[in-house]
Each structure stands twice: as C-alpha cells, then as structure tokens.
Design an enzyme around this catalytic site. Structure first.
Site, mmCIF file in Angstrom:
data_model
loop_
_atom_site.group_PDB
_atom_site.id
_atom_site.type_symbol
_atom_site.label_atom_id
_atom_site.label_comp_id
_atom_site.label_asym_id
_atom_site.label_seq_id
_atom_site.Cartn_x
_atom_site.Cartn_y
_atom_site.Cartn_z
ATOM 1 N N ILE A 24 46.886 30.020 44.161
ATOM 2 C CA ILE A 24 45.823 29.636 45.088
ATOM 3 C C ILE A 24 44.634 30.590 44.967
ATOM 4 O O ILE A 24 44.795 31.767 44.644
ATOM 5 C CB ILE A 24 46.356 29.584 46.550
ATOM 6 N N CYS A 25 43.470 30.041 45.206
ATOM 7 C CA CYS A 25 42.223 30.787 45.314
ATOM 8 C C CYS A 25 41.842 31.445 43.980
ATOM 9 O O CYS A 25 41.580 30.770 43.000
ATOM 10 C CB CYS A 25 42.325 31.784 46.463
ATOM 11 N N HIS A 26 41.813 32.774 43.921
ATOM 12 C CA HIS A 26 41.445 33.504 42.706
ATOM 13 C C HIS A 26 42.645 33.747 41.780
ATOM 14 O O HIS A 26 42.482 34.265 40.678
ATOM 15 C CB HIS A 26 40.821 34.857 43.064
#
Length: 175
Positions: free
Chosen positions: A104-106
């Site tokens: 998730i995300c970065h």
C-alpha cells in the site's frame, strides 16, 4: 503466518495496524519482520507514533516461512527497505514462490527494487506512478487493484483512505 515487512523507522502506522488486525481477525498469524532486531518506530504521517516489537529480521527468515507478505507504506519505510539487499531478496522470494503480496501507498518502491512489477497492473501513492511505469508496470488510479496475472497475487492500494478495501482484498486472498 503472514509476514509484515517494515524498516526500523518510517512505517505509516495505520498501514501496519489495520492489515495486522484484519489478518488476526481472519484467524491468521501476523509476524513483524524488519532489517534490524528490537523494535520499529511507527509514524502518523510525519509525527512519531508507537513502537512495535520485531519478531524476526530478514537475515533470520525467508519467504518459505510464510504464506503471504504485507508491505505497509510510509515514505521513509520502503525507501529504507529498498537499500537493504536482504530485504529486497526477502520480497522477491514471495514472487519467486508464487505467494501473495499486498503493498500500500509508497510500498511499491520496494517492489520496483525487487524487479517484480514488470507486466503487472497496480496502484500506489500517485507520486510513484512514473517510477512504476519506468519499471514496466501498468499503473492505474484505483482504490484497490488485485493482479492475478502471475503465480503470485499482487494486491495494491493508494493510501490510508483505501485501507478498508485493502484489508478486505488481503483477507479474501489469504483465507
């Protein structure tokens, strides 16, 4: 057992805790893996959060010890992980053995370093779009992407607001 890989500092705390709770509620056993023993420092965006005990280091375990891998985000977390060859090898091991990976995300920065995104469709924090495309991935702006076009299912989401869908997809995949 489900591995959660995080650097000693920089992990976005909610992106660690929400999937962790979802795995436990589904009857799974989460384990915190890091590049160093002791504990990791969680963050709430740029502010320090809680400290979490490490269960094992990447030098002590392999993908063979786990059923799936979760990569929480935070800007610093995957940036640190991708500089540690053993962490990158640990991640690559899940793909080599066809096990599910959720990021998730970065967190896809670590996937790029492991060279496992080529010809895969995924999402991330928008600032990784160009990095992922340059690594051969198809990037889409969606809450959740579940790519099953390879032996290892790859689950990705963009940000903390997507955690409900992320956790649901994770639990559906590992149960």
């Amino acid at each position: 057992m489900i591995a959660f890989l995080a650097a000693p500092e920089g992990v976005e705390q909610i992106e660690l805790l929400d999937p962790w709770k979802a795995v436990k509620q589904a009857g799974g056993t989460p384990r915190l893996i890091s590049t160093a023993s002791g504990s990791i420092q969680g963050f709430n965006h740029l502010d320090k959060g809680d400290v979490f005990a490490v269960d094992a280091t990447v030098d002590e375990v392999s993908a063979a010890d786990f059923d799936a891998l979760v990569l929480p985000g935070g800007v610093a977390n995957p940036d640190l992980l991708r500089t540690v060859p053993r962490a990158v090898d640990f991640v690559r091991g899940f793909f080599d053995s066809g096990k599910p990976v959720a990021a998730i995300c970065h967190a896809p920065w670590t996937l790029i370093e492991a060279d496992v995104v080529r010809d895969r469709t995924l999402t991330s924090w928008p600032s990784l779009r160009t990095d992922l495309r340059n690594a051969g991935a198809t990037w889409v702006d969606k809450e959740i992407v579940v790519d099953t076009d390879a032996p290892s299912t790859l689950i990705t989401s963009r940000k903390p607001d997507d955690l409900k869908a992320f956790c649901h997809a994770l639990v559906d995949t590992i149960t």
